[in-house]
Design a protein around this motif. Structure first.
Motif, PDB file in Angstrom:
ATOM      1  N   ILE A   2      -1.977  -8.035  -4.482  1.00  0.00           N
ATOM      2  CA  ILE A   2      -1.418  -7.955  -5.836  1.00  0.00           C
ATOM      3  C   ILE A   2      -0.250  -8.920  -5.946  1.00  0.00           C
ATOM      4  O   ILE A   2      -0.041  -9.566  -6.971  1.00  0.00           O
ATOM      5  N   ILE A   3       0.531  -9.006  -4.867  1.00  0.00           N
ATOM      6  CA  ILE A   3       1.601  -9.990  -4.748  1.00  0.00           C
ATOM      7  C   ILE A   3       1.377 -10.741  -3.437  1.00  0.00           C
ATOM      8  O   ILE A   3       0.576 -10.311  -2.593  1.00  0.00           O
ATOM      9  N   PHE A   4       2.095 -11.839  -3.251  1.00  0.00           N
ATOM     10  CA  PHE A   4       1.857 -12.691  -2.096  1.00  0.00           C
ATOM     11  C   PHE A   4       3.160 -12.961  -1.347  1.00  0.00           C
ATOM     12  O   PHE A   4       4.240 -12.979  -1.941  1.00  0.00           O
ATOM     13  N   PRO A   5       3.079 -13.173  -0.040  1.00  0.00           N
ATOM     14  CA  PRO A   5       4.291 -13.396   0.748  1.00  0.00           C
ATOM     15  C   PRO A   5       4.911 -14.764   0.483  1.00  0.00           C
ATOM     16  O   PRO A   5       4.210 -15.699   0.076  1.00  0.00           O
ATOM     17  N   ASN A   6       6.216 -14.884   0.715  1.00  0.00           N
ATOM     18  CA  ASN A   6       6.893 -16.182   0.649  1.00  0.00           C
ATOM     19  C   ASN A   6       6.672 -16.975   1.927  1.00  0.00           C
ATOM     20  O   ASN A   6       6.637 -18.203   1.914  1.00  0.00           O
ATOM     21  N   LYS A   7       6.549 -16.234   3.038  1.00  0.00           N
ATOM     22  CA  LYS A   7       6.290 -16.868   4.335  1.00  0.00           C
ATOM     23  C   LYS A   7       5.249 -16.040   5.078  1.00  0.00           C
ATOM     24  O   LYS A   7       5.121 -14.843   4.867  1.00  0.00           O
ATOM     25  N   GLY A   8       4.514 -16.708   5.962  1.00  0.00           N
ATOM     26  CA  GLY A   8       3.550 -15.998   6.792  1.00  0.00           C
ATOM     27  C   GLY A   8       2.245 -15.705   6.075  1.00  0.00           C
ATOM     28  O   GLY A   8       2.013 -16.153   4.946  1.00  0.00           O
ATOM     29  N   THR A   9       1.410 -14.923   6.741  1.00  0.00           N
ATOM     30  CA  THR A   9       0.064 -14.641   6.212  1.00  0.00           C
ATOM     31  C   THR A   9      -0.295 -13.162   6.347  1.00  0.00           C
ATOM     32  O   THR A   9       0.214 -12.461   7.217  1.00  0.00           O
TER      33      THR A   9
ATOM     34  N   ALA B 102     -15.589   1.463   0.216  1.00  0.00           N
ATOM     35  CA  ALA B 102     -14.744   0.423   0.794  1.00  0.00           C
ATOM     36  C   ALA B 102     -14.524   0.690   2.277  1.00  0.00           C
ATOM     37  O   ALA B 102     -14.522   1.840   2.723  1.00  0.00           O
ATOM     38  N   GLU B 103     -14.345  -0.396   3.037  1.00  0.00           N
ATOM     39  CA  GLU B 103     -14.035  -0.241   4.467  1.00  0.00           C
ATOM     40  C   GLU B 103     -12.550   0.037   4.690  1.00  0.00           C
ATOM     41  O   GLU B 103     -12.172   0.644   5.689  1.00  0.00           O
ATOM     42  N   ILE B 104     -11.713  -0.424   3.750  1.00  0.00           N
ATOM     43  CA  ILE B 104     -10.261  -0.268   3.879  1.00  0.00           C
ATOM     44  C   ILE B 104      -9.741   0.447   2.641  1.00  0.00           C
ATOM     45  O   ILE B 104     -10.012   0.030   1.514  1.00  0.00           O
ATOM     46  N   LEU B 105      -8.979   1.531   2.857  1.00  0.00           N
ATOM     47  CA  LEU B 105      -8.407   2.308   1.759  1.00  0.00           C
ATOM     48  C   LEU B 105      -6.884   2.308   1.889  1.00  0.00           C
ATOM     49  O   LEU B 105      -6.348   2.733   2.915  1.00  0.00           O
ATOM     50  N   LEU B 106      -6.198   1.795   0.857  1.00  0.00           N
ATOM     51  CA  LEU B 106      -4.740   1.732   0.842  1.00  0.00           C
ATOM     52  C   LEU B 106      -4.218   2.728  -0.187  1.00  0.00           C
ATOM     53  O   LEU B 106      -4.602   2.686  -1.350  1.00  0.00           O
ATOM     54  N   ILE B 107      -3.325   3.622   0.240  1.00  0.00           N
ATOM     55  CA  ILE B 107      -2.867   4.707  -0.642  1.00  0.00           C
ATOM     56  C   ILE B 107      -1.347   4.785  -0.631  1.00  0.00           C
ATOM     57  O   ILE B 107      -0.727   4.895   0.424  1.00  0.00           O
ATOM     58  N   ASP B 108      -0.749   4.740  -1.829  1.00  0.00           N
ATOM     59  CA  ASP B 108       0.692   4.950  -1.956  1.00  0.00           C
ATOM     60  C   ASP B 108       0.942   6.428  -2.240  1.00  0.00           C
ATOM     61  O   ASP B 108       0.012   7.229  -2.300  1.00  0.00           O
TER      62      ASP B 108
ATOM     63  N   SER C 111       6.221   0.173   0.343  1.00  0.00           N
ATOM     64  CA  SER C 111       5.289   0.034  -0.781  1.00  0.00           C
ATOM     65  C   SER C 111       5.017  -1.436  -1.090  1.00  0.00           C
ATOM     66  O   SER C 111       3.902  -1.809  -1.470  1.00  0.00           O
ATOM     67  N   THR C 112       6.042  -2.266  -0.918  1.00  0.00           N
ATOM     68  CA  THR C 112       5.851  -3.718  -1.100  1.00  0.00           C
ATOM     69  C   THR C 112       4.852  -4.243  -0.081  1.00  0.00           C
ATOM     70  O   THR C 112       3.983  -5.064  -0.418  1.00  0.00           O
TER      71      THR C 112
ATOM     72  N   LEU D  79       1.294  -6.140  -0.787  1.00  0.00           N
ATOM     73  CA  LEU D  79       0.953  -7.432  -0.184  1.00  0.00           C
ATOM     74  C   LEU D  79      -0.412  -7.376   0.491  1.00  0.00           C
ATOM     75  O   LEU D  79      -1.180  -8.340   0.445  1.00  0.00           O
ATOM     76  N   MET D  80      -0.742  -6.239   1.097  1.00  0.00           N
ATOM     77  CA  MET D  80      -2.047  -6.086   1.733  1.00  0.00           C
ATOM     78  C   MET D  80      -3.177  -6.132   0.711  1.00  0.00           C
ATOM     79  O   MET D  80      -4.288  -6.574   1.010  1.00  0.00           O
ATOM     80  N   THR D  81      -2.900  -5.644  -0.510  1.00  0.00           N
ATOM     81  CA  THR D  81      -3.925  -5.658  -1.558  1.00  0.00           C
ATOM     82  C   THR D  81      -4.030  -7.009  -2.250  1.00  0.00           C
ATOM     83  O   THR D  81      -4.932  -7.235  -3.050  1.00  0.00           O
TER      84      THR D  81
END
Length: 376
Positions: A77-84, A167-173, A68-69, A73-75
């Motif tokens: 809402i939060i951002f990574p500490n490392k990487g992209t 939307a072109e991308i749909l993210l679902i939890d 879920s994290t 990150l893909m949305t």
């Protein structure tokens, strides 16, 4: 970013800082300045993956694995500490039930608020609002404040908005687990339509049957690391093997420390309680299922305190799936069910008691089910 990809994750790690016994006032900071401590939890570790445009991908793993994290990150809402993490295309997400809804406004008003967050103009929402309301099946409730809605009604409204923003991308939890069976089926049919139209879908779910039916790929996240990525049937099989191993090891440690009490569940599917069975039927199938986390447990089937012999063990995949997280490693899905075929002519007319028991290694009853039936 590769033009064929909708989402690219490169060398990505995510950490969360957890403060224990944190001081909340100046007085506490002065008096207990040495007491509190901080720990860093690395939730995701060096994740690399590509999700191509038009793919439907499932993120699977046990609770706390980080799936879920990763979706959040893909949305962004939060951002990574490392990487992209990079995305290509308009994105919509269903991560938390009712996120972006205002409790005091009506469902109709919240459609405008929520859809505008996804980038739709007032005119675009006007064109789609009837379709959104129709799909949600909220009827006259659409003009009630959403604080009066049930969790299922929330989900209907949130899903209806999200799938109508083009939307072109749909993210679902996991929120699609909320709601009745009818609407869940409707949602999954809609997801199949979106998949067929070329949308990119990333879904987090514990429903492995949905993963097999809907998804092109499954990505297994294990303790924050990408463990396996590929065909859903193979990935799910490897995932279940590991779940069983982990669960069994945890139970063994608890047993050794004396902190574990053995559990069991028994059930009688047929006959039903107070059923009337006619002798003219000659034979009757008595059946149900039994599970336990005691490897030495035994199943006992009795009629009027007389033990029944020739009890067959049969497959029950439905029970296996339902109890996977609680009894993983202690179930054989080919032997969960039980069945006895009895000749009714050998049973006297009148009322009888069927008792099914799960007896543990120390001869204690872990679970027991009893029903009454009458032979006429």
């Amino acid at each position: 970013m590769n033009t064929q990809n909708a989402i690219e994750v490169r060398n990505m790690s995510k950490q969360f800082k957890v403060d224990y016994e944190k001081a909340h006032t100046l007085k506490e900071k002065i008096l207990f300045w040495q007491k509190g401590h901080t720990e860093i939890h690395e939730v995701l570790k060096n994740i690399n993956l590509n999700i191509k445009k038009g793919e439907t991908v499932a993120l699977i793993g046990t609770n706390g694995s980080g799936k879920s994290t990763l979706l959040k990150l893909m949305t962004k809402i939060i951002f990574p500490n490392k990487g992209t993490i990079e995305t290509d295309g308009k994105l919509t997400s269903l991560l938390e039930l009712g996120a972006g809804f205002h409790q005091d406004f009506t469902g109709r008003e919240n459609i405008y608020f929520n859809a505008s967050i996804f980038g739709l103009t007032r005119k675009e929402i006007d064109k789609r609002i009837d379709e959104i309301i129709e799909f949600s099946e909220l009827g006259e409730f659409i003009d009630n404040p959403i604080r009066t809605y049930s969790s299922g009604m929330y989900m209907r409204l949130a899903f209806s908005v999200a799938i109508n923003v083009d939307a072109e991308i749909l993210l679902i939890d996991e929120i699609l687990a909320v709601g009745d069976q009818h609407f869940q089926s409707k949602c999954y049919n809609k997801l199949k339509e979106l998949k067929a139209s070329g949308k990119t879908i990333v879904i987090v779910t514990h429903s492995l049957d949905v993963v097999k039916d809907l998804c092109d790929r499954a990505i297994w996240i294990y303790k924050g690391e990408l463990r396996l990525d590929g065909d859903p049937i193979y990935v799910i099989d490897e995932y279940l093997k590991q779940v069983a191993i982990d669960h069994k090891e945890e139970k063994k440690k608890a047993i050794q420390s004396g902190k574990h009490e053995f559990r069991g569940v028994v059930f009688i599917d047929a006959p039903k309680d107070f059923a009337k069975l006619e002798k003219s039927r000659e034979k009757m199938v008595f059946q149900g299922w039994e599970i336990s986390d005691d490897e030495h447990a035994e199943l006992k089937v009795k009629i009027d305190n007389k033990e029944v012999e020739n009890v067959q063990r049969i497959p029950r995949e439905d029970v296996y799936d339902a109890y996977l997280e609680s009894y993983a490693g202690f179930m054989d899905k080919d032997k969960i069910g039980w069945k006895v075929i009895l000749n009714l002519n050998e049973i006297e007319e009148g009322s009888h008691t069927l008792t099914v028991s799960c007896i543990g290694r120390q001869s204690n009853t872990l679970s027991e089910k009893e029903i009454q039936f009458t032979v006429i």
